[in-house]
Design a protein around this motif. Structure first.
Motif, PDB file in Angstrom:
ATOM      1  N   PRO A  63       0.836  -1.207   0.000  1.00  0.00           N
ATOM      2  CA  PRO A  63       0.000   0.000   0.000  1.00  0.00           C
ATOM      3  C   PRO A  63       0.869   1.255   0.000  1.00  0.00           C
ATOM      4  O   PRO A  63       2.072   1.204   0.311  1.00  0.00           O
ATOM      5  CB  PRO A  63      -0.787  -0.124   1.306  1.00  0.00           C
ATOM      6  N   LEU A  64       0.263   2.365  -0.331  1.00  0.00           N
ATOM      7  CA  LEU A  64       0.973   3.640  -0.277  1.00  0.00           C
ATOM      8  C   LEU A  64       1.299   3.986   1.175  1.00  0.00           C
ATOM      9  O   LEU A  64       0.439   3.920   2.043  1.00  0.00           O
ATOM     10  CB  LEU A  64       0.124   4.734  -0.905  1.00  0.00           C
ATOM     11  N   ARG A  65       2.561   4.332   1.434  1.00  0.00           N
ATOM     12  CA  ARG A  65       3.008   4.689   2.780  1.00  0.00           C
ATOM     13  C   ARG A  65       3.768   6.008   2.743  1.00  0.00           C
ATOM     14  O   ARG A  65       4.451   6.311   1.778  1.00  0.00           O
ATOM     15  CB  ARG A  65       3.929   3.602   3.359  1.00  0.00           C
ATOM     16  N   ARG A  66       3.624   6.763   3.811  1.00  0.00           N
ATOM     17  CA  ARG A  66       4.363   8.007   3.950  1.00  0.00           C
ATOM     18  C   ARG A  66       4.294   8.431   5.418  1.00  0.00           C
ATOM     19  O   ARG A  66       3.692   7.752   6.245  1.00  0.00           O
ATOM     20  CB  ARG A  66       3.793   9.096   3.036  1.00  0.00           C
ATOM     21  N   TRP A  67       4.926   9.561   5.732  1.00  0.00           N
ATOM     22  CA  TRP A  67       4.943  10.085   7.097  1.00  0.00           C
ATOM     23  C   TRP A  67       3.760  11.016   7.310  1.00  0.00           C
ATOM     24  O   TRP A  67       3.344  11.729   6.399  1.00  0.00           O
ATOM     25  CB  TRP A  67       6.234  10.854   7.361  1.00  0.00           C
ATOM     26  N   GLN A  68       3.265  11.010   8.530  1.00  0.00           N
ATOM     27  CA  GLN A  68       2.274  11.997   8.940  1.00  0.00           C
ATOM     28  C   GLN A  68       2.878  12.997   9.912  1.00  0.00           C
ATOM     29  O   GLN A  68       2.675  14.208   9.793  1.00  0.00           O
ATOM     30  CB  GLN A  68       1.078  11.302   9.596  1.00  0.00           C
ATOM     31  N   ASP A  69       3.658  12.507  10.874  1.00  0.00           N
ATOM     32  CA  ASP A  69       4.368  13.387  11.798  1.00  0.00           C
ATOM     33  C   ASP A  69       5.548  14.042  11.087  1.00  0.00           C
ATOM     34  O   ASP A  69       6.033  13.526  10.076  1.00  0.00           O
ATOM     35  CB  ASP A  69       4.892  12.593  13.000  1.00  0.00           C
ATOM     36  N   PRO A  70       6.039  15.170  11.591  1.00  0.00           N
ATOM     37  CA  PRO A  70       7.260  15.756  11.037  1.00  0.00           C
ATOM     38  C   PRO A  70       8.409  14.754  11.091  1.00  0.00           C
ATOM     39  O   PRO A  70       8.535  13.977  12.049  1.00  0.00           O
ATOM     40  CB  PRO A  70       7.523  16.957  11.960  1.00  0.00           C
ATOM     41  N   MET A  92      -3.669   3.451   0.174  1.00  0.00           N
ATOM     42  CA  MET A  92      -4.258   3.256  -1.159  1.00  0.00           C
ATOM     43  C   MET A  92      -3.547   2.128  -1.898  1.00  0.00           C
ATOM     44  O   MET A  92      -2.337   1.964  -1.807  1.00  0.00           O
ATOM     45  CB  MET A  92      -4.175   4.547  -1.983  1.00  0.00           C
ATOM     46  N   THR A  93      -4.312   1.355  -2.648  1.00  0.00           N
ATOM     47  CA  THR A  93      -3.764   0.302  -3.493  1.00  0.00           C
ATOM     48  C   THR A  93      -3.333   0.906  -4.832  1.00  0.00           C
ATOM     49  O   THR A  93      -3.736   2.025  -5.175  1.00  0.00           O
ATOM     50  CB  THR A  93      -4.806  -0.784  -3.734  1.00  0.00           C
ATOM     51  N   PRO A  94      -2.553   0.152  -5.637  1.00  0.00           N
ATOM     52  CA  PRO A  94      -2.187   0.674  -6.958  1.00  0.00           C
ATOM     53  C   PRO A  94      -3.400   1.021  -7.817  1.00  0.00           C
ATOM     54  O   PRO A  94      -3.392   2.059  -8.499  1.00  0.00           O
ATOM     55  CB  PRO A  94      -1.385  -0.483  -7.555  1.00  0.00           C
ATOM     56  N   ALA A  95      -4.437   0.197  -7.771  1.00  0.00           N
ATOM     57  CA  ALA A  95      -5.627   0.474  -8.579  1.00  0.00           C
ATOM     58  C   ALA A  95      -6.319   1.759  -8.144  1.00  0.00           C
ATOM     59  O   ALA A  95      -6.819   2.527  -8.980  1.00  0.00           O
ATOM     60  CB  ALA A  95      -6.600  -0.709  -8.493  1.00  0.00           C
TER      61      ALA A  95
END
Length: 340
Positions: free
Chosen positions: A140-147, A319-322
């Motif tokens: 799945p799509l991953r990223r940071w939320q905190d600084p 989110m998935t690739p689709a």
């Protein structure tokens, strides 16, 4: 605290002086010559004392680094020569390029979309720390939320000049990432949630206990991977989330202290950028540092656009690739249109 103590200490005296200034003098008695006041003992060290203390710390750190290098294992010493030769060979082959916008590698929305899906929505490593094949495993799509608070840790083999150079470069790169993504990214001296470790071969092999402190609950296989890093791997990064959430909370990057300058910079760019959420490498990604062919050493405009897409608010973690693909395509088209 020292400023507060000084203000409180001198407030009664200032009040008395103000009161005296409001009273008319009773006689024209001679005004005594002012005498220089002795420096209060509780004001803390002087600037000269601080300078000497810093110089002494630097001398001690350099001496410790020199001693550690002398005691370094034959493997670590040999690796410095190996990586020097590797950098020269790569540059001789036309690799480790530093051009941000290469004219021989144009990009369009289709290419950006395809590369984003391959890099941000697939994992280079499968569960258990084993490197995946066939372009990675879906994720799945991953990223940071905190600084993101970058903290650098060095082994004893890194002298003062090396540490200073790393801090300057990582600080500048953090500012660049913040500008590109719109997410808060900065360098901190302590309490970081993204730790960049610069370690020699000997130091890396003994890093298990420290990794367990930095990331409580870190999988033992991840520690093993970092301790047993193949000589062909210049650096690596692991990012973690709490439980099953697709939001990162911690990351640890490992960079070999034996690397020459350009490979050092290349590792800073690639591992920190990957730790932001671009977790995979793709053999088809060009012009990009997210490709194991080492053609590009530093973040390209293509890579900056991938980071912009990743942190666009229209995308969401999980989110998935689709689900992501049509949104990514729209964002990519907009970004390229803005730069025309």
């Amino acid at each position: 605290m020292s400023v507060g103590v000084q203000v409180r200490r001198w407030l009664p005296l200032l009040g008395l002086l103000a009161l005296a200034a409001c009273q008319a003098p009773e006689s024209a008695s001679p005004v005594p010559e002012p005498r220089p006041m002795a420096r209060p003992e509780d004001l803390g060290p002087s600037q000269e004392q601080l300078r000497k203390a810093r110089a002494e710390r630097n001398r001690a750190a350099n001496a410790a680094a020199a001693e550690a290098l002398v005691k370094a294992s034959a493997t670590s010493t040999a690796q410095r020569d190996f990586y020097d030769r590797a950098e020269r060979a790569l540059r001789g082959q036309g690799r480790l390029r530093r051009d941000r916008v290469p004219l021989d590698a144009p990009i369009d929305a289709d290419l950006l979309t395809r590369n984003f899906i391959a890099i941000a929505l697939r994992d280079e490593y499968a569960q258990g720390g084993m490197q995946a094949v066939d372009g990675g495993v879906p994720a799945p799509l991953r990223r940071w939320q905190d600084p993101v608070r970058l903290q650098i840790e060095f082994g004893t083999t890194s002298d003062v000049a090396t540490r200073r150079a790393y801090r300057v470069e990582v600080s500048q790169f953090a500012a660049r990432l913040a500008e590109v993504t719109g997410h808060r990214v900065s360098l901190t001296d302590s309490g970081g949630n993204f730790v960049v470790m610069v370690l020699s071969d000997d130091e890396r092999r003994a890093i298990g206990p420290r990794l367990a402190q930095l990331v409580p609950g870190i999988p033992p296989q991840d520690i093993e991977v970092m301790q047993a890093l193949d000589a062909d791997n210049f650096c690596t990064v692991f990012a973690y989330s709490r439980g099953a959430t697709p939001v990162y909370s911690n990351a640890v990057a490992l960079i070999r202290a034996e690397l020459p300058p350009l490979l050092q910079s290349s590792c800073i760019h690639e591992e920190v950028a990957q730790g932001m959420g671009l977790a995979n490498d793709s053999p088809d990604a060009r012009p990009s540092i997210f490709n194991d062919d080492e053609e590009f050493a530093l973040l390209t405009r293509h890579d900056e656009l991938l980071l912009k897409i990743l942190y666009d608010p229209r995308l969401r973690p999980g989110m998935t690739p689709a689900e992501a693909e049509p949104v990514v395509r729209r964002i990519a088209s907009e970004l390229l249109a803005q730069s025309l």
